[in-house]
Design a protein around this motif. Structure first.
Motif, PDB file in Angstrom:
ATOM      1  N   PHE A 138       0.819  -1.206   0.000  1.00  0.00           N
ATOM      2  CA  PHE A 138       0.000   0.000   0.000  1.00  0.00           C
ATOM      3  C   PHE A 138       0.857   1.262   0.000  1.00  0.00           C
ATOM      4  CE2 PHE A 138      -4.503  -1.279   1.597  1.00  0.00           C
ATOM      5  CZ  PHE A 138      -4.584  -2.216   0.580  1.00  0.00           C
ATOM      6  N   ALA A 139       1.910   1.280   0.809  1.00  0.00           N
ATOM      7  CA  ALA A 139       2.795   2.436   0.845  1.00  0.00           C
ATOM      8  C   ALA A 139       3.502   2.617  -0.494  1.00  0.00           C
ATOM      9  CB  ALA A 139       3.818   2.278   1.966  1.00  0.00           C
ATOM     10  N   THR A 140       3.849   1.512  -1.136  1.00  0.00           N
ATOM     11  CA  THR A 140       4.503   1.575  -2.445  1.00  0.00           C
ATOM     12  C   THR A 140       3.562   2.160  -3.489  1.00  0.00           C
ATOM     13  OG1 THR A 140       5.911  -0.321  -1.911  1.00  0.00           O
ATOM     14  CG2 THR A 140       5.611   0.197  -4.244  1.00  0.00           C
ATOM     15  N   VAL A 141       2.309   1.731  -3.476  1.00  0.00           N
ATOM     16  CA  VAL A 141       1.305   2.265  -4.405  1.00  0.00           C
ATOM     17  C   VAL A 141       1.147   3.766  -4.207  1.00  0.00           C
ATOM     18  CG1 VAL A 141      -1.153   2.249  -4.969  1.00  0.00           C
ATOM     19  CG2 VAL A 141       0.060   0.088  -4.612  1.00  0.00           C
ATOM     20  N   ALA A 142       1.056   4.186  -2.946  1.00  0.00           N
ATOM     21  CA  ALA A 142       0.898   5.613  -2.658  1.00  0.00           C
ATOM     22  C   ALA A 142       2.116   6.405  -3.111  1.00  0.00           C
ATOM     23  CB  ALA A 142       0.660   5.812  -1.167  1.00  0.00           C
ATOM     24  N   GLN A 186      -6.034   6.870   2.971  1.00  0.00           N
ATOM     25  CA  GLN A 186      -5.339   7.513   4.091  1.00  0.00           C
ATOM     26  C   GLN A 186      -3.855   7.687   3.786  1.00  0.00           C
ATOM     27  OE1 GLN A 186      -5.680   5.418   7.831  1.00  0.00           O
ATOM     28  NE2 GLN A 186      -5.280   7.262   9.024  1.00  0.00           N
ATOM     29  N   LEU A 187      -3.301   6.769   2.992  1.00  0.00           N
ATOM     30  CA  LEU A 187      -1.890   6.846   2.617  1.00  0.00           C
ATOM     31  C   LEU A 187      -1.660   7.776   1.422  1.00  0.00           C
ATOM     32  CD1 LEU A 187      -0.894   3.082   2.970  1.00  0.00           C
ATOM     33  CD2 LEU A 187      -0.107   4.965   4.418  1.00  0.00           C
ATOM     34  N   GLY A 188      -2.730   8.200   0.772  1.00  0.00           N
ATOM     35  CA  GLY A 188      -2.593   9.121  -0.355  1.00  0.00           C
ATOM     36  C   GLY A 188      -2.762   8.496  -1.725  1.00  0.00           C
ATOM     37  N   ALA A 189      -3.128   7.214  -1.779  1.00  0.00           N
ATOM     38  CA  ALA A 189      -3.403   6.593  -3.081  1.00  0.00           C
ATOM     39  C   ALA A 189      -4.685   7.170  -3.651  1.00  0.00           C
ATOM     40  CB  ALA A 189      -3.521   5.082  -2.930  1.00  0.00           C
TER      41      ALA A 189
END
Length: 284
Positions: A138-142, A186-189
């Protein structure tokens, strides 16, 4: 009807500054770089064959090319990230160079593989595990700011069909995406596509119950991808083989379009586009 489900759906995605229009239903072609994917005609053994198949897909009208180097069929062998990358990156680089306008999707659940493929020229990430098999996804996608297809699945490809259990499969899939979408945002994606995961951690009965109620996913206002192509949910009902399952695939694609599917992930591009055209004519 199909046309009504698109009114409130996000119609434009963005990949590294490149707009991707989804104001009409689209076809995603399956390109497997694996030796053991369940349908042999989807496999490409090397760069040259991948180039030939991709050219055919694009000429037939595919909007996306979904490239997988890890077989996710039930019970498939696990391979390392290094082996997945060895199969994948040279092909992505060759396709990006040869077909610069093509939209390349990477079918992987590993954040490292996803990132390296995007840097090599791909545009989307297609994750069968929706981050469950790699907590960094998820962080990588964002971070990458590319469209992210997340699918519903329980377990892993190795164990997902071992007694899957639901009280209400459609409701549980809906709740799954509700939580996942919130976490991603929430992570910005920003650009999310959801895939109900037909054939993944579901019995035949689960698959058809989910298809019957698939329209509930339209409430998210996000594009929905449907993937039935030549799967066992067809062959086990019709008592045929994957090679004979095109007609069954078209029937289920038609139903999915009427329930709001925006993308059909298929082995047979020409036939899927014909399906889209006729459904649109019938529901105009």
């Amino acid at each position: 009807m199909a046309k009504d489900t698109f009114l409130n759906r996000k119609a434009t995605l963005n990949s590294k500054g490149k707009p991707i229009e989804l104001n009409a239903q689209a076809v995603m072609a399956i390109l497997n770089l694996t030796p053991d994917s369940f349908y042999g005609e989807s496999r490409a053994a090397g760069i040259e064959e991948a180039l030939r198949k991709t050219e055919t897909f694009l000429n037939e009208g595919a909007k996306f090319i979904d490239i997988g180097a890890y077989s996710s069929r039930p019970g498939a062998a696990d391979i390392s990230a290094d082996e997945e990358l060895q199969r994948l990156i040279p092909v992505v680089e060759a396709l990006a160079k040869t077909f610069p306008e093509a939209l390349l999707s990477i079918d992987t659940f590993r954040a490292r593989v996803a990132k390296e493929a995007i840097l090599a020229g791909a545009h989307l990430i297609n994750d069968i595990a929706a981050g469950n098999l790699d907590e960094a996804m998820f962080a990588t996608v964002a971070e990458l700011q590319v469209p992210y297809i997340m699918m519903h699945m329980k377990g892993t490809p190795q164990n997902m069909q071992q007694n899957p259990n639901y009280e209400n499969v459609a409701l549980e899939v809906f709740q799954y995406f509700d939580k996942k979408i919130a976490a991603l945002k929430q992570l910005g994606a920003k650009d999310i596509i959801i895939d109900p995961g037909f054939g993944f951690a579901k019995t035949i009965e689960h698959n058809y119950e989910l298809l019957q109620q698939m329209q509930i996913l339209n409430s998210f206002g996000l594009p929905i991808l449907a993937g039935f192509s030549r799967k066992s949910m067809i062959t086990k009902v019709l008592h045929n083989k994957a090679a004979d399952a095109l007609n069954g695939t078209t029937v289920l694609n038609t139903i999915a379009l009427l329930k709001g599917a925006a993308i059909l992930r298929v082995h047979d591009v020409k036939e899927a586009l014909e399906c889209i055209k006729l459904v649109n004519m019938a529901t105009a």
